[in-house]
Design a protein around this motif. Sequence first.
Motif, PDB file in Angstrom:
ATOM      1  N   UNK A  94       0.830  -1.217   0.000  1.00  0.00           N
ATOM      2  CA  UNK A  94       0.000   0.000   0.000  1.00  0.00           C
ATOM      3  C   UNK A  94       0.860   1.262   0.000  1.00  0.00           C
ATOM      4  N   UNK A  95       1.885   1.280   0.859  1.00  0.00           N
ATOM      5  CA  UNK A  95       2.749   2.460   0.962  1.00  0.00           C
ATOM      6  C   UNK A  95       3.513   2.699  -0.339  1.00  0.00           C
TER       7      UNK A  95
ATOM      8  N   UNK B 262       4.102   6.001  -5.240  1.00  0.00           N
ATOM      9  CA  UNK B 262       4.129   6.148  -6.714  1.00  0.00           C
ATOM     10  C   UNK B 262       3.084   7.151  -7.180  1.00  0.00           C
ATOM     11  N   UNK B 263       1.891   7.062  -6.617  1.00  0.00           N
ATOM     12  CA  UNK B 263       0.823   7.979  -7.029  1.00  0.00           C
ATOM     13  C   UNK B 263       1.133   9.415  -6.615  1.00  0.00           C
ATOM     14  N   UNK B 264       1.660   9.595  -5.414  1.00  0.00           N
ATOM     15  CA  UNK B 264       1.971  10.939  -4.944  1.00  0.00           C
ATOM     16  C   UNK B 264       3.113  11.529  -5.761  1.00  0.00           C
ATOM     17  N   UNK B 265       4.147  10.743  -6.023  1.00  0.00           N
ATOM     18  CA  UNK B 265       5.264  11.215  -6.851  1.00  0.00           C
ATOM     19  C   UNK B 265       4.797  11.621  -8.234  1.00  0.00           C
ATOM     20  N   UNK B 266       3.828  10.920  -8.753  1.00  0.00           N
ATOM     21  CA  UNK B 266       3.328  11.195 -10.098  1.00  0.00           C
ATOM     22  C   UNK B 266       2.591  12.512 -10.211  1.00  0.00           C
ATOM     23  N   UNK B 267       2.200  13.113  -9.090  1.00  0.00           N
ATOM     24  CA  UNK B 267       1.458  14.364  -9.140  1.00  0.00           C
ATOM     25  C   UNK B 267       2.368  15.581  -9.039  1.00  0.00           C
TER      26      UNK B 267
END
Length: 76
Positions: A55-56, A61-66
């Motif tokens: 999960x982490x 990955x999702x946060x970095x992508x923003x």
Amino acid sequence: MTTTRAARIAELETDVASVRDAIRRIVSGGQAYSAEGRAMTRADLKSLRELEKDYADELARLVRGTRTRIYGVVHR
């Protein structure tokens, strides 16, 4: 149904918090417990740690992508 990035991030934040709470309960109270005369066993600690990492990692990955990335700046 398609999940937006923001919704998935919120879901993962909740999931990570839930798994960490389950890990805390095992660490502080043990793997097995009884309630209302019934013996119960909590989830396996190793499995919870692996799930927390999954999960982490996905959340990171999702946060970095923003974020906006700057690879280099050329001054003229």
